[in-house]
Design an enzyme around this catalytic site. Structure first.
Site, short mmCIF file in Angstrom:
data_model
loop_
_atom_site.label_atom_id
_atom_site.label_comp_id
_atom_site.label_asym_id
_atom_site.label_seq_id
_atom_site.Cartn_x
_atom_site.Cartn_y
_atom_site.Cartn_z
CG HIS A 169 4.14 4.03 8.51
ND1 HIS A 169 4.16 4.86 7.40
CD2 HIS A 169 3.74 2.81 8.04
CE1 HIS A 169 3.80 4.16 6.34
NE2 HIS A 169 3.54 2.92 6.70
NE ARG A 195 7.50 0.82 4.51
CZ ARG A 195 6.29 0.28 4.54
NH1 ARG A 195 6.13 -0.99 4.23
NH2 ARG A 195 5.25 1.00 4.88
NE ARG A 226 -1.70 -2.25 2.76
CZ ARG A 226 -1.82 -3.53 2.39
NH1 ARG A 226 -2.87 -3.93 1.74
NH2 ARG A 226 -0.88 -4.41 2.69
C1 NCD Z 1 2.26 -1.03 8.07
C2 NCD Z 1 3.75 -0.84 8.15
O1 NCD Z 1 4.46 -1.04 7.15
O2 NCD Z 1 4.20 -0.47 9.23
N1 NCD Z 1 1.80 -1.22 6.75
C3 NCD Z 1 1.50 -0.13 6.00
O3 NCD Z 1 2.34 0.69 5.69
N2 NCD Z 1 0.22 0.03 5.64
C4 NCD Z 1 1.73 -2.03 9.01
C5 NCD Z 1 2.31 -3.41 9.00
O4 NCD Z 1 3.20 -3.74 8.21
O5 NCD Z 1 1.84 -4.20 9.81
#
Ligand code: NCD
Length: 304
Positions: free
Chosen positions: A129, A101, A51
């Site tokens: 995040h 990321r 996502r």
């Molecule tokens: C989250 C993350 O990467 O921290 N996912 C996201 O970005 N929607 C949650 C997860 O990985 O559990």
């Protein structure tokens, strides 16, 4: 503000503006189709993502811009030993804005200090995040109509779940927000958040292990996945992974106006039957992630 590293880089007024901007994008998408013409977003993902990365990329395309990047560390020069600092000094030659990321906490901060282009933290280890939090805030605003006077249940892996950490920091700034922290003892919220964020701001909260006992009080139930990749041993993960499973039976005692959020990916913590319930809004939340990222890209590039 050049970068978005931490949700507290944004004031609540700036968050309101981003939410307003996202709502305008939703209403009038045609007004935005050329806004980022000739601009490039670089997505530097050293950790898996569906996502976050794809919504950033879709956001840039819907603004008329272009996207470059990589989706795993192994396909970048990180695999050859290149530092984050050198990577971003290179990427700024090719892109106007960076979404990063990284498994190491603080890597996007280092990146932001080494480059002149805006850096967006798209998740750093078990830390923060902020763009997920913007997504969550837009979702709460659209689903419930307010960001204050809320009882929020945070359920699952509160220790390693970075989305929870950023969400708490954002929500303590709104009046009369209470938290019910639902987790096994081993996955409780880190001390620094309890002491420096909740206690320091006099925020009402309780810690419990029971979802069933708390669900009827909630305006929002924020479910999370147990963060397998942050565990030191497999046995602990296996023991804890299915502690909470939200089912239609458990949802029966929740308010009709409650909303279930989840940053996704889901593993087992919400049964698929719950998806049909009007209170389940995690896929609408995923869609909101694209709109708020469009608003954020415009803000950081200084485009009106
Ligand atoms: C989250 C993350 O990467 O921290 N996912 C996201 O970005 N929607 C949650 C997860 O990985 O559990």
């Amino acid at each position: 503000m050049k970068d978005l590293i931490d949700i507290l880089d944004l004031s609540t007024d700036e968050i309101d503006e981003l939410i307003e901007s996202a709502n305008d994008i939703i209403k009038n998408p045609d007004n935005y189709r050329e806004k980022c013409r000739y601009k490039k977003l670089a997505t530097l993902f050293f950790e898996p993502s569906t996502r976050t990365r794809l919504s950033f990329e879709a956001a840039m395309y819907e603004l008329g811009g272009n996207v470059i990047g990589f989706s795993e560390a192994n396909s970048s020069s990180a695999a050859k030993g290149e530092s984050v600092a050198d990577t971003v000094r290179t990427v700024e030659c090719y892109a106007d804005i960076i979404a990063m990321r990284h498994p190491k906490e603080g890597a996007p901060t280092v990146a932001s200090m080494k480059t002149k282009v805006p850096v967006i933290n798209a998740g750093d280890g078990g830390h923060n995040h902020p763009t997920q939090t913007l997504t969550d805030l837009l979702t709460i605003k659209r689903e419930i109509g307010r960001l204050d006077n809320l009882t929020i249940g945070l359920c699952g892996d509160l220790k390693f779940g970075r989305t929870v950490h950023s969400l708490i920091q954002a929500m303590v700034r709104y009046p009369n927000v209470k938290f019910i922290m639902i987790s096994p003892k081993e996955l409780r919220l880190p001390e620094y958040l309890i002491n420096e964020v909740l206690l320091r701001n006099n925020v009402e909260f309780v810690e419990t292990e029971s979802l069933e006992d708390s669900i009827s009080q909630l305006d929002i139930l924020y479910m999370t996945r147990v963060q397998k990749e942050r565990f030191f041993n497999e046995a602990d993960y296996v023991r804890l992974k299915d502690t909470y499973v939200l089912t239609p039976e458990k949802l029966a005692s929740a308010k009709q106006t409650m909303r279930v959020l989840h940053p996704l990916p889901r593993v087992n913590e919400i049964s698929v039957e719950v998806d049909e319930d009007a209170r389940a809004c995690y896929f609408r939340q995923a869609l909101n992630g694209k709109f708020i990222r469009m608003a954020l890209i415009l803000k950081l590039l200084g485009i009106k």
